[in-house]
Design a protein around this motif. Structure first.
Motif, PDB file in Angstrom:
ATOM      1  N   GLU A  72      36.028  45.843  27.381  1.00 39.12           N
ATOM      2  CA  GLU A  72      36.059  45.375  28.726  1.00 39.12           C
ATOM      3  C   GLU A  72      36.743  43.869  28.685  1.00 39.12           C
ATOM      4  O   GLU A  72      37.218  43.209  29.704  1.00 39.12           O
ATOM      5  N   TRP A  73      37.008  43.330  27.609  1.00 36.68           N
ATOM      6  CA  TRP A  73      37.746  41.874  27.606  1.00 36.68           C
ATOM      7  C   TRP A  73      38.708  41.946  26.301  1.00 36.68           C
ATOM      8  O   TRP A  73      38.363  42.894  25.339  1.00 36.68           O
TER       9      TRP A  73
ATOM     10  N   ASN B  92      34.813  43.818  35.410  1.00 37.58           N
ATOM     11  CA  ASN B  92      35.416  43.874  33.993  1.00 37.58           C
ATOM     12  C   ASN B  92      34.959  45.072  33.128  1.00 37.58           C
ATOM     13  O   ASN B  92      35.430  45.664  32.454  1.00 37.58           O
TER      14      ASN B  92
ATOM     15  N   GLU C 276      43.426  44.838  25.491  1.00 36.37           N
ATOM     16  CA  GLU C 276      41.892  44.770  25.663  1.00 36.37           C
ATOM     17  C   GLU C 276      41.604  46.112  25.826  1.00 36.37           C
ATOM     18  O   GLU C 276      40.228  46.652  25.877  1.00 36.37           O
TER      19      GLU C 276
ATOM     20  N   GLN D 230      44.772  41.790  29.410  1.00 39.12           N
ATOM     21  CA  GLN D 230      44.383  40.528  29.986  1.00 39.12           C
ATOM     22  C   GLN D 230      45.579  39.571  29.840  1.00 39.12           C
ATOM     23  O   GLN D 230      45.554  39.055  28.838  1.00 39.12           O
TER      24      GLN D 230
END
Length: 414
Positions: free
Chosen positions: A176-177, A151, A172, A159
């Motif tokens: 990373e998320w 990630n 995202e 995502q």
């Protein structure tokens, strides 16, 4: 300013760990080094995390898994991040106004807000956009294949999750998320307002208004209820804390934005999300399991997350051919508070809260734009810890905001 380059290279949130090395060298050469109030609390949190390594090989009741490379990598990265953000704060706080003007630093964060909005729009318009980074190519499979590491080093625009009952991309990029994007866009919006509205002219304010309108699209498509609540709390905070003409302008802008949003197609998407609180049961399960596991090591925790037995729907552990939704959610994955409780026990969680709550107490009287913005971010930190992990990029932005408050206090005292 150069964060998009770091992201494309595959460092992204890990860039602060890389840059902490030269920052530490600079600090060493310019001793003595000033430290901010609350410095000791974060040192204690770091010391506690070192002690928690003693429990890495243990698994509390209701969890499973053995000590392996993945657990050690996760522990090492968190430790490096916790140390690196502290070095970054010391570096920023020890630079003079001539070396790095306060307003320049604020506007650098505003520039990152532009990048974040652009990344959010990319996630909405081209959710399948992804590529293999140079770092990803260089890492061995046993490390680069780790889900946590993947990630961080594999750039993606969105995502995809079945939040509304069907596959839906959640922006995202360049983080990373999807939840990291939500946390970061709200924090960066605060500093964009400080830099370009409170300290800007007519052109900067017009640019920010257009940018905020564009940001509404990925903010809604993120389906991120925590972000929506955070923005609402921020608006209430500003209405309460600013006075005079500024309050009137703020209320008028908020009312106009609310009407425009209600008449737009985005309002229907928000209604769908609120009608499908699918993650509530998942969060309830993981939080309950986290507290139960942490009770067996309440002082130093377990050093890293653990996999729960089953999930909120079944006691089956892991996905099978007949149960694709079965899984083993990692404990502490639903908020920084729960992550700290499982990794460092209730002691680590208390130190984290005390660090940011102390910043609010010390700087509450600072009613300058930077003071108001910084205290707001510290408040968002304490709210987001219930729903978002602070790792990786959110924690970096939290600490840059902390450094801005500290620098402001030093300027006032001079």
């Amino acid at each position: 300013m150069g964060y998009p380059v770091w992201w494309a290279l595959g460092f992204g949130g890990l860039s602060v760990i890389v840059l902490a090395v030269p920052m530490a060298v600079v600090l060493w050469r310019r001793r003595p080094v000033k430290v901010p109030p609350g410095f000791g609390l974060w040192l204690l949190l770091l010391a506690g995390y070192l002690l928690s390594a003693l429990m890495l090989g243990e698994s509390p009741p209701g969890t499973y898994g053995e000590l392996g490379p993945g657990r050690l990598v996760g522990y090492g990265m968190r430790l490096a991040l916790y140390a690196s953000v502290l070095i970054m704060v010391l570096y920023l706080g020890n630079l003079t106004e001539r070396e790095l003007p306060q307003l320049r630093l604020v506007r650098m964060l505003g520039a990152l807000f532009v990048t974040t909005v652009a990344g959010g729009l990319l996630g909405v318009l081209a959710p399948g956009f992804t590529f293999t980074s140079p770092v990803e190519l260089l890492l061995p499979d046993w490390l680069g294949g780790n889900a946590f590491v993947q990630n961080l080093i594999h750039p993606t625009a969105a995502q995809t999750q079945k939040v509304l009952g069907y596959a839906m991309p959640r922006p995202e990029a360049p983080f990373e998320w999807a939840n990291a994007w939500g946390s970061n866009v709200s924090v960066l919006l605060v500093w964009a307002v400080v830099g370009w509205w409170a300290h800007g002219g007519a052109r900067q304010r017009a640019f920010l208004a257009v940018l905020a309108a564009l940001a509404a699209v990925p903010v809604v498509y993120s389906l991120n209820r925590g972000l929506w609540i955070g923005l609402g709390l921020a608006a209430v905070y500003l209405v309460v804390r600013v006075g005079g003409r500024a309050r009137i302008v703020l209320c008028a802008v908020a009312a106009g934005a609310a009407v425009a949003f209600a008449l737009s197609p985005l309002a229907g998407l928000v209604a769908q999300r609120l009608d499908r609180p699918h993650s509530n049961d998942i969060r309830a399960f993981t939080v309950t399991a986290t507290l139960a596991a942490a009770a067996h090591s309440p002082v130093i925790g377990y050093g890293n997350t653990r996999n729960a037995m089953g999930n909120h729907r079944t006691i089956t552990t892991g996905r099978t051919s007949w149960c694709g939704s079965c899984g083993h959610p990692p404990l502490g994955s639903d908020g920084q508070l729960w992550l700290l409780i499982i990794t460092q026990g209730f002691t680590g969680a208390a130190l984290y809260v005390a660090f940011f709550a102390g910043a609010i107490r010390r700087h509450w009287a600072d009613r300058s734009p930077v003071g108001l913005g910084g205290v707001l971010v510290m408040g968002l930190v304490l709210f987001y810890m219930f729903v978002y992990d602070g790792l990786v990029t959110p924690l970096t932005l939290y600490f840059v905001s902390f450094a801005l408050l500290w620098r402001n206090a030093q300027r006032s005292a001079a």
